[in-house]
Design an enzyme around this catalytic site. Structure first.
Site, PDB file in Angstrom:
ATOM      1  N   ASP A  44       2.992   0.577  44.204  1.00  0.00           N
ATOM      2  CA  ASP A  44       3.152   0.532  45.667  1.00  0.00           C
ATOM      3  C   ASP A  44       4.514  -0.044  46.061  1.00  0.00           C
ATOM      4  O   ASP A  44       4.841  -0.114  47.248  1.00  0.00           O
ATOM      5  CB  ASP A  44       1.986  -0.209  46.337  1.00  0.00           C
ATOM      6  CG  ASP A  44       1.887  -1.672  45.939  1.00  0.00           C
ATOM      7  OD1 ASP A  44       2.709  -2.131  45.115  1.00  0.00           O
ATOM      8  OD2 ASP A  44       0.982  -2.357  46.441  1.00  0.00           O
ATOM      9  N   ASP A  83      -1.708   3.153  41.633  1.00  0.00           N
ATOM     10  CA  ASP A  83      -1.777   1.796  42.187  1.00  0.00           C
ATOM     11  C   ASP A  83      -2.610   1.840  43.470  1.00  0.00           C
ATOM     12  O   ASP A  83      -2.314   2.641  44.368  1.00  0.00           O
ATOM     13  CB  ASP A  83      -0.347   1.334  42.496  1.00  0.00           C
ATOM     14  CG  ASP A  83      -0.195  -0.179  42.493  1.00  0.00           C
ATOM     15  OD1 ASP A  83      -1.164  -0.876  42.129  1.00  0.00           O
ATOM     16  OD2 ASP A  83       0.897  -0.645  42.841  1.00  0.00           O
ATOM     17  N   LYS A 113      -4.440   0.486  38.822  1.00  0.00           N
ATOM     18  CA  LYS A 113      -4.114  -0.948  38.870  1.00  0.00           C
ATOM     19  C   LYS A 113      -4.508  -1.490  40.235  1.00  0.00           C
ATOM     20  O   LYS A 113      -4.366  -0.794  41.247  1.00  0.00           O
ATOM     21  CB  LYS A 113      -2.616  -1.169  38.639  1.00  0.00           C
ATOM     22  CG  LYS A 113      -2.224  -2.644  38.718  1.00  0.00           C
ATOM     23  CD  LYS A 113      -0.762  -2.865  38.391  1.00  0.00           C
ATOM     24  CE  LYS A 113       0.166  -2.625  39.540  1.00  0.00           C
ATOM     25  NZ  LYS A 113      -0.051  -3.486  40.724  1.00  0.00           N
ATOM     26  N   GLU A 115      -4.453  -5.434  42.488  1.00  0.00           N
ATOM     27  CA  GLU A 115      -4.013  -6.831  42.504  1.00  0.00           C
ATOM     28  C   GLU A 115      -5.206  -7.755  42.771  1.00  0.00           C
ATOM     29  O   GLU A 115      -6.119  -7.388  43.523  1.00  0.00           O
ATOM     30  CB  GLU A 115      -2.972  -7.044  43.612  1.00  0.00           C
ATOM     31  CG  GLU A 115      -1.682  -6.284  43.390  1.00  0.00           C
ATOM     32  CD  GLU A 115      -0.628  -6.569  44.468  1.00  0.00           C
ATOM     33  OE1 GLU A 115      -0.828  -7.470  45.307  1.00  0.00           O
ATOM     34  OE2 GLU A 115       0.405  -5.883  44.449  1.00  0.00           O
ATOM     35  N   GLU A 182       3.102 -11.248  37.076  1.00  0.00           N
ATOM     36  CA  GLU A 182       4.366 -11.122  37.812  1.00  0.00           C
ATOM     37  C   GLU A 182       4.879 -12.486  38.268  1.00  0.00           C
ATOM     38  O   GLU A 182       4.133 -13.276  38.882  1.00  0.00           O
ATOM     39  CB  GLU A 182       4.165 -10.206  39.037  1.00  0.00           C
ATOM     40  CG  GLU A 182       5.438 -10.047  39.856  1.00  0.00           C
ATOM     41  CD  GLU A 182       5.429  -8.864  40.814  1.00  0.00           C
ATOM     42  OE1 GLU A 182       4.486  -8.042  40.751  1.00  0.00           O
ATOM     43  OE2 GLU A 182       6.366  -8.762  41.622  1.00  0.00           O
TER      44      GLU A 182
END
Ligand code: KIV
Length: 264
Positions: A44, A83, A113, A115, A182
């Site tokens: 993204d 994403d 994926k 978050e 990250e």
């Protein structure tokens, strides 16, 4: 042959470093694939580097599907990861499963994926039940930029480092096949990598992760902003500028095209 989630886990078991880059379109996706990159994330970050937003938050599921389709068309062996954008998986686990399925069914993603930590476990389990491998993402999760008060390094205190470690273990137990870490201190990423049996993929998380990912536009020098952790392998913007300036000059001076670029 296409790389699968099982191949990626196997790479950690064999001590082989994993490479991952972001891709948003057919041409770049096919080049990254030809170069032997293990995994391509249609991240993204497209919201920032392709669409010019200041955060990833405006990216929609339709954006993600469209760009994932384009990348998937150009790829022969890298795993294509779709994403899930902000707002497509936070409201309920059912909605997350529905949207992950769309990303696979219409976008041709092979894995997805998302978050977040433990609060995402119902969504992760639902997506896994639908037969879709899931990659996690902890540390600086850009979709929470407003909660973090900016794009800030995470896990710098003992308490927050411990929290990220615990959350990594929770996500592994929930069944993710790998985890993006990250912008966390390398010592924290090392500890997490050594504690998990699934691979960690670092971005700004130091050298001890099982693999690395960068935003391709950053490492090619195509995008102006450069974070400390980005190594520029090319100065693409400079090269493009030079080429375009030369084209503009040649057209204006009547140098291009000459008859060799023309039909009889
Ligand atoms: O969206 C993205 O490109 C990412 C990478 C930076 C890991 O999440």
């Amino acid at each position: 042959m296409k790389k699968t989630a099982l191949d990626i886990i196997e790479m950690k078991n064999k001590g082989k470093k994993i490479t991952m880059l972001t891709a948003y379109d057919y041409v770049l996706g096919s080049i990254l694939d030809e170069a032997g990159t293990d995994m391509l994330l249609v991240g993204d970050t497209m919201g920032m580097v392709v669409h010019g937003h200041s955060t990833t938050l405006p990216v929609t599921l339709e954006d993600s599907i469209r760009h994932t389709q384009a990348v998937a068309r150009g790829v022969k062996s890298a795993m294509v990861i779709g994403d899930l954008p902000f707002g497509t998986f936070q409201v309920s686990a059912e909605e997350a499963v529905r949207n992950a399925i769309k990303l696979v069914k219409y976008g041709n993603a092979e894995t997805i994926k998302l978050e977040g930590g433990s609060e995402r476990i119902p969504a992760i389990k639902g997506i896994l039940d639908a037969g879709i491998p899931v990659m996690g993402h902890l540390g600086l999760t850009p979709q929470s930029v407003h909660r973090f008060g900016g794009f800030k390094i995470q896990g710098r205190t003992e308490e927050t480092a411990k929290f990220i470690l615990e959350e990594s273990k929770n996500l592994e137990e929930a069944g993710i096949f790998s985890l993006v870490l990250e912008a966390i201190p390398w010592k924290v990423a090392k500890m997490i990598t050594e504690s998990l049996s699934i691979p960690t993929i670092g971005i700004g998380a130091g050298p001890y992760c099982d693999g690395q990912v960068l935003v391709t536009y950053d490492m090619l020098g195509y995008f102006d902003f450069k974070a400390k952790f980005v190594k520029r392998y090319l100065n693409l913007k400079e090269q493009i500028l030079k080429a375009i300036q030369e084209y503009n000059r040649e057209v204006r001076e009547g140098i291009f095209p000459d008859t060799s670029y023309s039909y009889e």
